[in-house]
Design a protein around this motif. Sequence first.
Motif, PDB file in Angstrom:
ATOM      1  N   LEU A 190       0.808   4.103  -2.860  1.00 22.90           N
ATOM      2  CA  LEU A 190       0.433   5.643  -2.501  1.00 22.90           C
ATOM      3  C   LEU A 190       1.651   6.283  -3.179  1.00 22.90           C
ATOM      4  CD1 LEU A 190      -1.248   7.818  -1.203  1.00 22.90           C
ATOM      5  CD2 LEU A 190       0.193   7.375   0.800  1.00 22.90           C
ATOM      6  N   VAL A 197      -6.010   3.844  -1.849  1.00 23.55           N
ATOM      7  CA  VAL A 197      -4.792   3.571  -2.487  1.00 23.55           C
ATOM      8  C   VAL A 197      -3.688   3.395  -1.281  1.00 23.55           C
ATOM      9  CG1 VAL A 197      -2.775   4.536  -3.564  1.00 23.55           C
ATOM     10  CG2 VAL A 197      -5.187   4.921  -4.596  1.00 23.55           C
ATOM     11  N   ALA A 198      -3.992   4.126  -0.193  1.00 20.47           N
ATOM     12  CA  ALA A 198      -2.995   4.056   1.141  1.00 20.47           C
ATOM     13  C   ALA A 198      -3.520   2.682   1.788  1.00 20.47           C
ATOM     14  CB  ALA A 198      -3.331   5.296   2.027  1.00 20.47           C
ATOM     15  N   LEU A 253      -7.779   8.408  -2.138  1.00 16.90           N
ATOM     16  CA  LEU A 253      -6.568   8.267  -1.247  1.00 16.90           C
ATOM     17  C   LEU A 253      -6.344   7.301  -0.082  1.00 16.90           C
ATOM     18  CD1 LEU A 253      -5.216  11.883  -1.028  1.00 16.90           C
ATOM     19  CD2 LEU A 253      -4.327  10.342  -2.505  1.00 16.90           C
ATOM     20  N   LEU A 300      -3.331  12.546   4.415  1.00 19.76           N
ATOM     21  CA  LEU A 300      -4.151  12.047   3.161  1.00 19.76           C
ATOM     22  C   LEU A 300      -5.174  13.250   3.027  1.00 19.76           C
ATOM     23  CD1 LEU A 300      -4.668   8.373   3.691  1.00 19.76           C
ATOM     24  CD2 LEU A 300      -3.174   9.642   2.227  1.00 19.76           C
ATOM     25  N   TYR A 344       1.171   6.705  -6.830  1.00 19.50           N
ATOM     26  CA  TYR A 344       0.120   7.779  -6.847  1.00 19.50           C
ATOM     27  C   TYR A 344       0.291   9.146  -6.742  1.00 19.50           C
ATOM     28  CZ  TYR A 344      -4.790   9.367  -6.763  1.00 19.50           C
ATOM     29  OH  TYR A 344      -6.019   9.851  -6.941  1.00 19.50           O
ATOM     30  N   SER A 404       0.921  -1.287   0.106  1.00 20.85           N
ATOM     31  CA  SER A 404       0.056  -0.018  -0.109  1.00 20.85           C
ATOM     32  C   SER A 404       0.745   1.343  -0.070  1.00 20.85           C
ATOM     33  CB  SER A 404      -1.181   0.018   1.225  1.00 20.85           C
ATOM     34  OG  SER A 404      -1.724  -1.069   1.223  1.00 20.85           O
TER      35      SER A 404
END
Length: 213
Positions: free
Chosen positions: A10, A71-72, A68, A54, A13, A6
């Motif tokens: 991130l 994604v995290a 976010l 975030l 991203y 993860s």
Amino acid sequence: MVEEKSDEKLGLYLKKMLKEHSLSMRKLSELTDIDTATISRIINGKRKANPAHLQKFAEHLNVPISELFVVAGYSNEYEGLQQSDILKSVESIQNILEFSNLIDNQFSIDSVERQLANYEQYAQTEEGKGNILNSFGEKLKKIGSIGPFISQLKDLFEKFRLNKGTSRELAIIGSALIYFIVSVDVVPDYIFPIGYIDDAMAIQLVTKLLTIK
């Protein structure tokens, strides 16, 4: 094939978003008040971004906060919570809030009820109606249209928009929509999806009021 962690997802991203917005890590640091070294460690997968990080990234990179969080890797921690029967009553919702240790001890169902009562009056004004009609879509976009009871909120908004109901019913519905739109939640919205549980509580309280004959 090794699954990407993860933190690494991130980082990739954020690199992509920085490139799209023509921003350097230093500039993002200035915008967010997050130390450049911290941003660098997050992007390089050496540090896990916390919810406050975030939230700031989402605001300044113009992306939904929920995206976010996914994604995290935060969404996995609450995956069962969103679908669980535990969210079906206001009592259990308050139990979650208390157990999470994310609110002060003075929070109660009564505090949400009092806020809803105040918003009922506002929802009947022209300013209140305009706020609901103009701001609801933007709030949904901001959170990525994800969260407990979002479908119920959408249904309530359609009833309000189409004026389906008595003046009393529309005032009650409007109070829930205003509660969702206005950022005065007892739990910060960036603590996703825990941050929307008090909104869920408001929806449940309003639903009960609408069923009272």
